[in-house]
Design an enzyme around this catalytic site. Structure first.
Site, short mmCIF file in Angstrom:
data_model
loop_
_atom_site.label_atom_id
_atom_site.label_comp_id
_atom_site.label_asym_id
_atom_site.label_seq_id
_atom_site.Cartn_x
_atom_site.Cartn_y
_atom_site.Cartn_z
N ASP A 110 -2.71 -13.25 -17.76
CA ASP A 110 -3.92 -12.49 -18.02
C ASP A 110 -3.52 -11.00 -17.78
O ASP A 110 -2.32 -10.55 -17.36
CB ASP A 110 -4.73 -12.93 -16.63
N GLU B 258 -3.32 -6.63 -21.27
CA GLU B 258 -3.62 -5.53 -22.62
C GLU B 258 -2.80 -4.35 -22.35
O GLU B 258 -2.62 -3.68 -23.23
CB GLU B 258 -5.31 -5.19 -22.19
N ASP C 239 -13.66 -12.35 -20.12
CA ASP C 239 -14.61 -12.49 -19.20
C ASP C 239 -16.20 -12.42 -19.76
O ASP C 239 -16.82 -11.53 -19.59
CB ASP C 239 -14.62 -11.12 -18.17
C1 NOJ Z 1 -9.61 -11.56 -15.37
C2 NOJ Z 1 -9.63 -12.76 -15.93
O1 NOJ Z 1 -10.29 -12.58 -17.30
C3 NOJ Z 1 -10.16 -13.80 -15.40
O2 NOJ Z 1 -10.30 -15.23 -16.14
C4 NOJ Z 1 -9.58 -14.18 -13.91
O3 NOJ Z 1 -10.12 -15.23 -13.34
C5 NOJ Z 1 -9.53 -12.90 -13.02
N1 NOJ Z 1 -9.09 -11.87 -14.10
C6 NOJ Z 1 -8.82 -13.23 -11.97
O4 NOJ Z 1 -7.13 -13.45 -12.22
#
Ligand code: NOJ
Length: 965
Positions: free
Chosen positions: A529, A532, A605
């Protein structure tokens, strides 16, 4: 409900992206300059002329004749030299490169090194022919021609004499050469125009003057209180690429928008800014926007009834893309990038499938996933302890709801030191993994790219000691940014030494002297995660562009590539945990061209709203167009608490996405399927079970995608490229070549919906066998879609293999028997494929697989034959991309292992009469019944259904069944 104003505002704000955290084109110096160039050209209309031209005397055609180079000059800056390099490839594609020669600095030219799988083979049949005005090459076989005009420089791809792609036709090419801050380029002298009738781009005193009073930052640029000092100065690249005969354009993910990209320029522009390609962590992103998101693939398909063409602009720096339609039959684009060379691949098609193959030959085909990865994944931020994990697993089992993978988000790691377990909450990671694995299940654990700067954290310490971390602009020490763990450092994956080190970390056993992840097992897979990369205190929540990577390249040059390298390194690390290696599974949020080779992605998200649910569908389709076919959106929505209707619908959407995972933010209420009450719990159970029963279809579709590059989800234009009514459809799509057509419901209160049928064929309701009849001219049919119903049709002419015994996990289905649904077309025929392998290893590359083709066809005046035959492919080099089907000889232990697997049921829809006799070629008996109904040839209504039970045929064998009417 009445809410105090304060709360209303708060609620509104809570669900809104903070646009001011991110630049608009106007706030980005190079984008503003690029757009201003376009407006000047527009104002100047026909008097505008590009300053770039090819020096005809410099043209050097290679000995093989398939490539040439030439010098390019700009009338604006005569002292600056550029080189053009054009190549014709054996597969009909072309590459056009342009770089500055002997400039003050070297432009970044390594994007293709990371994105491409191989240097394309040069053509042996094409030859360049030069005249005074141009140089061109004609592919006599395909009728495709590439023409490079010298003055001004203009590159055109023509088919049968008609221009289909034009580069610099509008004269927006501009490669800002490197210069010193106190040495602005010498203005060319007035009247340098070679043709007095043309207004040559007027000489700037300094580049800002181009924009007639518009202030665009050229050197230092401050945004959100942070200054990009641009120590190497401006170096942007603007380019217009037009499609004079194509009215639709798809691709350049990732944006929360329609598949058929809406316009950003012209009077009816939907968005006022260009699409931005700059991998960013956009908190609470909008469901309808041109803003940048987590991934970036600079590839477009341009489409019209006559052909599809593709353009891959291999550039890894921030890029903005304007899209306009001067008419319904044409498209104009302008690409404005911050740094890098011009490196454009022209993919001539002419069909969407051809473009997919051409692009896959360059950047690779999608990975053949582990079988479990196509099943249902259960995630949330966070399952908080190993007992929580065990409890969740047992609650799923108690309610007979299948799942394959349980995920752990960042809270397993003390102070977010990834790999390390919180001893209080996860005292027994290995026994926990083994308890989950006992049911054939896996776990996925998050490993983010930021490392907590703490010398007690062995991962950071080791990376730091080995000098593997990204450096700040000074080139000294380690870049320090803020992320989940607080002060953090980032591994530089552009340094290949990092890859070896990273691989070592993932070893679960052995002692390689260095720290490695002993508290893990080979049933653990990885989630990458925040790559970017997300940096909470960085400009636009990411890394400063002045940071330095391996070989001294600025982060600016490689930003969009960065996240892909992290996923690549992790997937290699997971793959080589075992000897022999096993297929990895790594989910990534950031992506770039080529990411399809390393695993899955998701759309980040999203919010728990109907708008987000709806936009997730075209977003996933669009990723697939750009090669990234293994993708999905968080089921349920990441933020917020969806109501039960929304949650059920979201499961339907997820079950028909390649990557099917429920996920939720730490502040949301728990919403695992077993927590739901009836009738919704059963609805969700049925949806997940449906996904499991269709796993043979998904796996076969992935196999096809992994050899051809054709995406697993196929939007209408890719299946019916000549039907304009389907060109903007992005709510319904086909799954692989299975013939399944789905249109998930993404709005509240729906009880029925329409599905567009593009051909004169029967389409069968998957669940009831109801026939809807398509029309040659296209027709919308109304299908039931109450909350428990999913609009899922089988295209007449398809045979769909399923496994219908409910199990706890997909691993437990490996020896289960198959059902075949045969949906006859109007000619009373059908066919379908089934691909199987062990789901874990690479033995399929050596031919350890089963690939069957089922056929149903007339064998006499009133007889039908259903047959099963071998359709085997091996995965070796080029053949993979070309989708060549090569028979395999030699041992096939996998086939042996499933040799007892039977077909337990065959249903034939649409026979026109009751059979009088059914005979098996192996002499066996078959029990059958026939329910009269509508025939495939005509009429609407419930189809006739012939059901054969246990026909005693095996999945790995050739067989035939004859039906006499
Ligand atoms: C951002 C991610 O997009 C999300 O899916 C994740 O739960 C959180 N970071 C925490 O790791």
């Amino acid at each position: 409900m009445w809410l105090p104003l304060g709360l209303v505002l708060l609620a509104a704000e809570a669900l809104a992206v903070k646009r001011h955290d991110f630049k608009t084109c106007d706030q980005s110096g190079f984008c503003k300059r690029g757009r201003a160039l376009a407006s000047r050209a527009k104002e100047a209309a026909s008097t505008w002329k590009s300053p770039y031209s090819v020096d005809p005397s410099s043209v050097a055609i290679s000995a093989q004749k398939s490539t040439f180079t030439a010098s390019v000059l700009s009338s604006l800056y005569p002292e600056i030299k550029f080189e053009l390099d054009v190549r014709a490839h054996a597969d009909g594609t072309f590459r056009v490169r342009m770089d500055e020669v002997d400039g003050l600095r070297k432009r970044y030219d390594e994007t293709s090194k990371w994105a491409l799988v191989r240097e394309p083979t040069l053509s042996e049949t094409i030859t360049w022919k030069q005249t005074k005005k141009e140089i061109k090459a004609v592919n006599t076989k395909s009728g495709v021609e590439l023409k490079v005009q010298f003055e001004p420089l203009r590159v055109a791809l023509l088919r049968n004499g008609k221009e289909e792609v034009v580069i610099n036709g509008k004269g927006l090419l501009h490669m800002e050469h490197f210069r010193l801050k106190d040495e602005e380029p010498t203005p060319p002298v007035e009247g340098q125009a070679q043709d007095d009738s043309q207004t040559v781009l007027q000489p700037p005193v300094n580049p800002t003057a181009w924009f007639e009073g518009e202030q665009a930052a050229v050197w230092d640029e401050t945004f959100g209180g942070q200054t990009d000092t641009k120590p190497r100065g401006p170096q942007s690249l603007s380019l217009d690429i037009n499609f004079p005969t194509h009215g639709h354009i798809y691709g350049i993910p990732e944006h929360a928008t329609r598949l058929d990209l809406p316009t950003t320029t012209g009077e009816n522009a939907k968005y006022s800014d260009p699409y931005r390609l700059y991998n960013l962590d956009v908190f609470e992103y909008e469901a309808d926007s041109e803003m940048a998101l987590y991934g970036a693939v600079p590839l477009v398909h341009a489409h019209g009834v006559h052909s599809t063409v593709g353009v891959f602009n291999a550039i890894g720096s921030e890029t903005w893309v304007d899209v306009g339609h001067p008419s319904t039959e044409s498209t104009e684009t302008q690409w404005i990038s911050e740094s890098g060379i011009l490196d454009v691949f022209l993919l001539p098609g002419p069909t969407p499938e051809d473009v997919f193959r051409q692009y896959a030959r360059l950047t690779g085909t999608p990975v053949m996933p582990r079988h479990f990865a196509l099943a249902y994944h259960q995630c949330r931020w966070n399952y908080i302890s190993s007992s929580d994990v065990r409890e969740v697993q047992s609650r799923f089992d108690a309610d007979d709801i299948p799942f394959d993978v349980l995920w752990l988000d960042i809270e397993y790691a003390p102070n977010h030191k990834y790999f390390i377990w919180n001893e209080k909450t996860f005292p027994d990671p290995v026994p926990m993994f083994n308890d989950v694995a006992a049911y054939g299940r896996k776990m996925v654990v998050i490993i983010d790219p930021h490392l907590k700067k703490d010398n007690d954290y062995p991962v950071y310490k080791s990376a730091s000691e080995k000098g593997l971390l990204v450096k700040p602009s000074s080139g000294q020490g380690e870049y320090d940014g803020w992320c989940w763990p607080g002060s953090s450092a980032w591994v530089d994956y552009f340094n290949l030494a990092s890859w070896d080190w990273w691989q070592g970390l993932f070893k679960v056993d052995g002692n390689n002297g260095d720290w490695h992840w002993k508290d893990s097992t080979t049933d653990v897979f990885i989630w990458n995660d925040m790559n970017e990369p997300s940096v909470f205190n960085g400009p636009e929540i990411t890394m400063p562009k002045t940071n330095l990577h391996f070989d001294g390249w600025e982060h600016r040059d490689v930003h969009n590539i960065n996240g892909m390298l992290f996923q690549n390194a992790t997937s290699q690390a997971v793959k080589y945990r075992t000897d022999p290696p096993q297929r990895p599974f790594v989910l990534s949020r950031a992506f770039f061209a080529g990411s399809q080779r390393f695993g899955a992605v998701w759309t980040g998200d999203n919010l728990g709203t109907w708008e987000h649910m709806a936009i997730g569908v075209p977003m996933v389709l669009s990723n697939g167009i750009a090669g990234i076919t293994f993708s999905g959106a968080d089921v349920g929505g990441f933020f917020g608490n969806p109501d039960i209707e929304m949650l059920v619908r979201w499961y339907q959407v997820g079950a028909f996405a390649p990557f099917f995972r429920a996920h939720a933010h730490i502040d949301t209420k728990r919403r695992e399927p077993f927590l739901l009450s009836e009738p919704h719990k059963s609805m969700v159970r049925d949806i997940i079970r449906l996904r499991y029963s269709l796993l043979p279809v998904w796996y076969t579709a992935f196999r096809y995608s992994s050899v051809s590059g054709v995406p697993v989800l196929r939007p209408q234009y890719t299946v019916f490229p000549n039907d304009p009514k389907g060109f903007s459809l992005d709510e319904q799509y086909f799954i692989g070549n299975s013939g399944l057509l789905v249109k998930p419901v993404t709005a509240p209160g729906v009880t029925q919906t329409t599905v567009y049928l593009a051909e004169a064929q029967p389409y069968y309701d998957y669940f009831t066998g109801h026939i809807y009849r398509g029309k040659r001219s296209g027709v919308e049919v109304t299908v039931p879609a109450a909350l428990h119903e999913i609009p899922l049709l089988i295209r007449g002419g398809s045979i769909v293999p399923t496994r219908e015994r409910p199990r706890r996990s997909s691993a437990l289905m490996k020896k289960d028997p198959f059902t075949l649904r045969i949906a006859l077309d109007a000619a009373e025929e059908a066919s379908g494929d089934l691909y199987l392998d062990d789901g874990d290893s690479y033995l399929y590359e050596a031919g350890e697989l089963v690939w069957r083709r089922f056929n149903a066809a007339k064998s006499g005046k009133s007889t039908f034959k259903i047959t099963s035959e071998d359709l085997v492919a091996i995965n070796n080099g080029q053949n993979v991309v070309d989708g060549a089907i090569v028979p395999v000889s030699g041992p096939n232990a996998f086939k042996e292992s499933v040799s007892a697997v039977r077909v337990e049921k065959i249903v034939v829809y649409g026979l026109k009469a009751k059979p009088s006799k059914i005979t098996l070629a192996n002499g066996g008996e078959v029990e059958w019944d026939f329910v009269a109904g509508t025939s495939a040839k005509s009429g609407e209504g419930v189809a006739s259904a012939l059901t054969m039970r246990d026909p005693a045929v095996r999945i790995t064998e050739d067989w035939s069944i004859e039906i006499t009417l």
